[in-house]
Design an enzyme around this catalytic site. Structure first.
Site, short mmCIF file in Angstrom:
data_model
loop_
_atom_site.label_atom_id
_atom_site.label_comp_id
_atom_site.label_asym_id
_atom_site.label_seq_id
_atom_site.Cartn_x
_atom_site.Cartn_y
_atom_site.Cartn_z
N GLN A 80 -52.42 -67.89 -85.63
CA GLN A 80 -52.65 -69.14 -84.91
C GLN A 80 -51.32 -69.82 -84.55
O GLN A 80 -51.18 -71.04 -84.65
CB GLN A 80 -53.53 -70.06 -85.73
CG GLN A 80 -55.01 -69.71 -85.68
CD GLN A 80 -55.61 -69.92 -84.30
OE1 GLN A 80 -55.18 -70.77 -83.54
NE2 GLN A 80 -56.63 -69.13 -83.98
N SER A 81 -50.36 -69.07 -84.10
CA SER A 81 -49.03 -69.61 -83.80
C SER A 81 -49.03 -70.53 -82.58
O SER A 81 -49.39 -70.10 -81.47
CB SER A 81 -48.05 -68.45 -83.57
OG SER A 81 -46.82 -68.91 -83.09
N ASN A 82 -48.59 -71.77 -82.78
CA ASN A 82 -48.37 -72.67 -81.64
C ASN A 82 -47.20 -72.17 -80.79
O ASN A 82 -47.22 -72.29 -79.57
CB ASN A 82 -48.06 -74.08 -82.14
CG ASN A 82 -49.19 -74.70 -82.93
OD1 ASN A 82 -50.34 -74.63 -82.54
ND2 ASN A 82 -48.86 -75.30 -84.06
N VAL A 84 -46.23 -69.08 -80.24
CA VAL A 84 -46.64 -67.97 -79.37
C VAL A 84 -47.39 -68.48 -78.16
O VAL A 84 -47.15 -68.05 -77.03
CB VAL A 84 -47.47 -66.95 -80.17
CG1 VAL A 84 -48.19 -65.98 -79.24
CG2 VAL A 84 -46.58 -66.17 -81.14
#
Length: 339
Positions: A80-82, A84
């Site tokens: 859930q990388s912001n 990325v």
């Protein structure tokens, strides 16, 4: 500091707002120790892909990528990388290919987490996604992808997790200057700047910028992953590298880097009661949405420190909102009791 010396692509809706939070200040002031005057720097509103702090870093990272003739960017982060999501969006905006390597860092099989939130947006943008198990060497993973792309005749540009290197940190050197200018314009004395710290780039840029300006603003990072000694070491190393990139020769003060890592809980990305309370309080008192991994835990730390009497009522504390509210949709179960 003359940041125009460095390649840059203008992306952000800036300056982002610096807002007083009267309702949260009043609510916390009812506690036994009172509350400082609480302000918020709205870097959740930087524009591209719903905004967030990574767009600040990407202005300089993508500027460097374009200057090097790159046609594809490769980066990494948790599922859930912001970072990325924002990198993917900027790559698409600039007409570049994008590959993201996602680490199963958070131990969950919740379909909301695996397929919703940031992952949904990543897929909508049609980027190439690869997965790695928890505790994989993620830098090695993006280097492997980069070599594969080179073999295909592409010109990849590799961005570390969180965009956290001296080039990316320039984005928050710029924010330090922007924030001090805003405070000067409204005659606001900032006593403390508080934010969530993870991959270290945001804090390193802020500390480097404040130190280079001799602004006298203390920066406190609330850790979301590492223990305090490791986090402070990571931030100091990157701060010193950023100052070197800027050409600042004065040594960094021994107490310039300060992290509080008491609010990580069971681990990175794992909800805590304090995070749930902080996200809920901001939503209900100020109509502002934090995220469950970074700004939620950062605000939980700030709220707890206020309740413990760490600040005076006459102090002005600015919380830097790093964005990421998209991630709330991946953590629906954590907030079901608060609904």
């Amino acid at each position: 500091m003359h940041l125009a010396r460095f390649p840059r692509v203008k992306l952000c809706h800036a300056p982002t707002a610096l807002e007083f939070m009267p309702n949260l200040t009043r609510h916390l002031d009812a506690g036994p120790h009172g509350s400082p005057q609480l302000w918020i720097k709205r870097d959740d509103c930087t524009g591209v892909a719903t905004g967030g702090n990574k767009n600040r870093k990407l202005e300089f990272l993508m500027g460097e990528a374009k200057a090097m003739g790159a046609d594809h960017v490769v980066t990494q982060g948790a599922v859930q990388s912001n970072h990325v999501r924002q990198t993917a969006a900027v790559a698409r905006k600039l007409g570049l290919g994008c590959t993201a390597v996602l680490e199963h860092r958070v131990p969950t099989n919740d379909p909301d987490y695996q397929d919703g939130g940031n992952v949904l947006l990543d897929n909508l943008m049609g980027i190439d996604i690869e997965y790695r198990p928890a505790d994989a060497n993620m830098q090695a993973a993006i280097e492997e992808v980069g070599e594969r792309l080179k073999a295909q005749g592409k010109k990849p540009y590799l961005i570390p997790g969180g965009g956290s290197n001296p080039t990316g940190a320039l984005g928050y050197v710029n924010v330090a200057m922007e924030l001090v200018s805003q405070a000067n314009d409204i005659d606001l004395r900032i006593d403390r700047l508080v934010h969530a710290t993870g991959s270290a780039g945001t804090q390193a840029g802020l500390v480097a910028g404040m130190a280079a300006m001799n602004a006298g603003v203390r920066v406190l990072g609330i850790g979301v992953r590492n223990p305090k000694p490791l986090q402070e070491a990571n931030v100091r190393k990157l701060t010193e590298a950023t100052l070197a990139k800027l050409g600042v020769s004065a040594p960094l003060a021994a107490d310039a880097v300060e992290c509080n890592c008491d609010y990580v809980g069971a681990g990175y990305g794992i909800p805590t009661p304090g995070m749930v309370e902080a996200v809920t309080l901001l939503a209900r008192h100020e109509g502002i949405f934090l995220d469950p991994v970074y700004s939620g835990k950062g605000m939980a730390g700030l709220i707890d420190l206020i309740r413990k009497g760490a600040f005076r009522r006459d102090e002005n504390v600015v919380f830097l909102h790093t964005g990421g509210a998209v991630g709330l949709f991946a953590y629906r179960q954590a907030f079901s009791a608060a609904a």
